[in-house]
Enzyme design. Structure first.
Site, PDB file in Angstrom:
ATOM      1  N   TYR A 140     -47.163 -41.532  -1.035  1.00  0.00           N
ATOM      2  CA  TYR A 140     -48.484 -40.917  -0.888  1.00  0.00           C
ATOM      3  C   TYR A 140     -49.344 -41.064  -2.134  1.00  0.00           C
ATOM      4  O   TYR A 140     -50.564 -40.986  -2.058  1.00  0.00           O
ATOM      5  CB  TYR A 140     -48.337 -39.415  -0.575  1.00  0.00           C
ATOM      6  CG  TYR A 140     -48.165 -39.094   0.878  1.00  0.00           C
ATOM      7  CD1 TYR A 140     -47.128 -39.643   1.611  1.00  0.00           C
ATOM      8  CD2 TYR A 140     -49.041 -38.228   1.521  1.00  0.00           C
ATOM      9  CE1 TYR A 140     -46.956 -39.324   2.943  1.00  0.00           C
ATOM     10  CE2 TYR A 140     -48.889 -37.905   2.851  1.00  0.00           C
ATOM     11  CZ  TYR A 140     -47.844 -38.457   3.559  1.00  0.00           C
ATOM     12  OH  TYR A 140     -47.684 -38.139   4.886  1.00  0.00           O
ATOM     13  N   LYS A 191     -33.351 -44.016   1.974  1.00  0.00           N
ATOM     14  CA  LYS A 191     -33.106 -45.338   2.555  1.00  0.00           C
ATOM     15  C   LYS A 191     -32.503 -46.185   1.440  1.00  0.00           C
ATOM     16  O   LYS A 191     -33.048 -47.227   1.037  1.00  0.00           O
ATOM     17  CB  LYS A 191     -34.432 -45.912   3.100  1.00  0.00           C
ATOM     18  CG  LYS A 191     -34.291 -47.181   3.914  1.00  0.00           C
ATOM     19  CD  LYS A 191     -33.635 -46.989   5.271  1.00  0.00           C
ATOM     20  CE  LYS A 191     -33.479 -48.330   5.979  1.00  0.00           C
ATOM     21  NZ  LYS A 191     -32.691 -48.228   7.222  1.00  0.00           N
ATOM     22  N   ASP A 223     -33.091 -43.366   9.031  1.00  0.00           N
ATOM     23  CA  ASP A 223     -33.033 -43.749  10.453  1.00  0.00           C
ATOM     24  C   ASP A 223     -31.906 -42.986  11.151  1.00  0.00           C
ATOM     25  O   ASP A 223     -32.066 -42.479  12.271  1.00  0.00           O
ATOM     26  CB  ASP A 223     -32.890 -45.272  10.626  1.00  0.00           C
ATOM     27  CG  ASP A 223     -31.793 -45.882   9.762  1.00  0.00           C
ATOM     28  OD1 ASP A 223     -31.263 -45.185   8.861  1.00  0.00           O
ATOM     29  OD2 ASP A 223     -31.459 -47.064   9.983  1.00  0.00           O
ATOM     30  N   ASP A 247     -42.633 -36.070   5.789  1.00  0.00           N
ATOM     31  CA  ASP A 247     -43.761 -35.961   6.719  1.00  0.00           C
ATOM     32  C   ASP A 247     -43.290 -36.274   8.131  1.00  0.00           C
ATOM     33  O   ASP A 247     -43.552 -35.528   9.075  1.00  0.00           O
ATOM     34  CB  ASP A 247     -44.870 -36.938   6.293  1.00  0.00           C
ATOM     35  CG  ASP A 247     -46.036 -36.909   7.250  1.00  0.00           C
ATOM     36  OD1 ASP A 247     -46.493 -35.800   7.583  1.00  0.00           O
ATOM     37  OD2 ASP A 247     -46.482 -37.990   7.692  1.00  0.00           O
ATOM     38  N   ASP A 251     -42.158 -33.374  11.489  1.00  0.00           N
ATOM     39  CA  ASP A 251     -42.742 -33.334  12.833  1.00  0.00           C
ATOM     40  C   ASP A 251     -41.639 -33.379  13.890  1.00  0.00           C
ATOM     41  O   ASP A 251     -41.703 -32.701  14.914  1.00  0.00           O
ATOM     42  CB  ASP A 251     -43.700 -34.515  13.064  1.00  0.00           C
ATOM     43  CG  ASP A 251     -45.129 -34.213  12.624  1.00  0.00           C
ATOM     44  OD1 ASP A 251     -45.308 -33.385  11.717  1.00  0.00           O
ATOM     45  OD2 ASP A 251     -46.063 -34.815  13.193  1.00  0.00           O
TER      46      ASP A 251
HETATM   47  C1  IPM Z   1     -48.707 -32.930   6.883  1.00  0.00           C
HETATM   48  C2  IPM Z   1     -49.859 -33.786   7.335  1.00  0.00           C
HETATM   49  C3  IPM Z   1     -50.522 -34.388   6.107  1.00  0.00           C
HETATM   50  C4  IPM Z   1     -49.491 -35.242   5.418  1.00  0.00           C
HETATM   51  C5  IPM Z   1     -51.801 -35.178   6.389  1.00  0.00           C
HETATM   52  C6  IPM Z   1     -52.814 -34.402   7.176  1.00  0.00           C
HETATM   53  C7  IPM Z   1     -52.410 -35.693   5.105  1.00  0.00           C
HETATM   54  O1  IPM Z   1     -49.433 -34.753   8.235  1.00  0.00           O
HETATM   55  O2  IPM Z   1     -48.937 -31.993   6.100  1.00  0.00           O
HETATM   56  O3  IPM Z   1     -47.587 -33.187   7.312  1.00  0.00           O
HETATM   57  O4  IPM Z   1     -49.294 -36.401   5.784  1.00  0.00           O
HETATM   58  O5  IPM Z   1     -48.876 -34.742   4.472  1.00  0.00           O
HETATM   59 MG    MG Z   2     -47.387 -34.516   8.822  1.00  0.00          MG
END
Ligand code: IPM
Ligand code: MG
Length: 368
Positions: A140, A191, A223, A247, A251
């Protein structure tokens, strides 16, 4: 009197932050505390009003507060802007600007929601995972980062993935310490079969692990981890990983719990703690009053625990959320036939009522 900075941001951000504020006010009432609030612009709204996603004044408001509650940033309106002018750049800027290198994303499945997951209830039952994501380094933030036109007329784009031992050591310590208060297991995800930065990650985490002989450390390639999370998520306690992998995996972990609308986060390690739901700004449902405010409410609970040293308040909020869910109330994202569908505000009001009533659901009388 603790001051809390509010950065509602874009999309559904303002709607859900408003519910979290109501909930914190209710906690204050029950515990005889008082909070003051200061709202500042960040993300797309800051671009519209101030020409930049993260005005200096917003950072100053955050620095003057005991904790920061953030909604969400971004939306189609600003999608055409170049990378460093987008709303998301404000989010990265605030994380870096406040030195928030440690992102904690707990995913616990609330009993009443076991059926809301897309995975079988017996696979997700009882999962309680903490993703510890490094937040101010890695892909990032690595430099160089650019685009160039090649002689053949094509383009070349470059991002850089780098980690230093210091960055890895400090996030690893956060994970090991967290594991001590949980089931005592850390799974470090990298990785290392391919990436040099991952090899340094694995070596460094292993070394830090020697300081924590009471914590069981294992390593997984990313993975494999993505696959194990779907196959047998109950095996995980703390997942320690890099910014980019964190990240993605957070999710995935969120979906195990039934909805991204349930997952809270805390970003720590810097000048002031920042609390935000893991879900985004959901522009498609913004302004309709249907968003799930529970991730923002649970983020407010984390603010109580980590920035205001008020674990009782945090537990009261969590208990209250659980009790509202136990009564069958659901926003659209977690609703299933037979549940009681409610809108954003009603969900907030129900949690407030549960807090004022002690947060305990009376199963016999179906009331609080
Ligand atoms: C998160 C989001 C952010 C990230 C985005 C909105 C920049 O996806 O906080 O997970 O990638 O960190
Ligand atoms: Mg995210």
């Amino acid at each position: 009197m603790a001051k809390i900075a509010l950065l509602p941001g874009d999309g559904i951000g303002p709607e859900i932050v408003a519910e979290a504020v109501k909930v914190l006010e209710a906690v204050a009432q029950v515990q005889d505390l008082s909070f003051t609030w200061e709202t500042a612009d960040m993300g797309g709204i800051a671009i519209d009003r101030h020409g930049t996603p993260l005005p200096e004044a917003t950072l100053a408001v955050c620095r003057s507060a005991a904790g920061v509650l953030l909604g969400a940033v971004g939306g189609p309106k600003w999608d055409a802007l170049p990378g460093d002018e987008r709303p998301e750049a404000g989010l990265l800027g605030i994380r870096k600007g406040l030195g928030l290198y440690a992102n904690l994303r707990p995913a616990r499945i609330f009993g009443p929601l076991e059926a809301a997951s897309t995975l079988k209830p017996e696979v997700v039952a009882g999962i309680d995972i903490l993703v510890v994501r490094e937040l101010t380094g890695g892909l990032y933030f690595g430099r160089p980062r650019f685009r160039e036109v090649l002689p053949n007329g094509g383009m070349r784009a470059v991002d850089t993935l780098e980690y230093t031992t210091i960055e890895i050591e400090r996030i690893a310590r956060v994970a090991f310490k967290a594991a001590r208060g949980r089931r005592g297991m850390v799974t470090s995800v990298d990785k290392a079969n391919i990436l040099e930065s991952s090899r340094l990650w694995r070596e460094t985490v292993t070394k830090v692990g020697e300081e924590f002989p009471d914590v069981e450390l294992s390593h997984l390639f990313v993975d494999n981890c993505a696959m194990q999370l779907l196959r047998n998520p109950q095996q995980f306690d703390v997942i320690l990983t890099t910014n980019m992998f964190g990240d993605i995996l957070s999710d995935e972990v969120a979906m195990l719990t039934g909805s991204l609308g349930m997952l809270a986060s805390a970003s720590l390690g810097g000048e002031v703690g920042l609390y935000e739901p893991v879900h985004g700004s959901a522009p498609d449902i913004a302004g309709q009053g249907v968003a799930n405010p529970l991730a923002a409410i649970l983020s407010a609970a984390m603010l109580l625990a980590y920035s205001l040293d008020n674990p009782e308040g945090a537990a009261l909020v969590e208990r209250s959320v659980e009790s509202v869910l136990a009564q069958g109330f659901r926003t659209r994202d977690i609703w299933q036939p037979e549940d009681r569908l409610v809108d954003t505000k009603t969900m907030g009001n129900l949690v407030v009522a549960a807090i004022l009533g002690g947060g305990v659901y009376d199963r016999q009388n179906h009331s609080l």
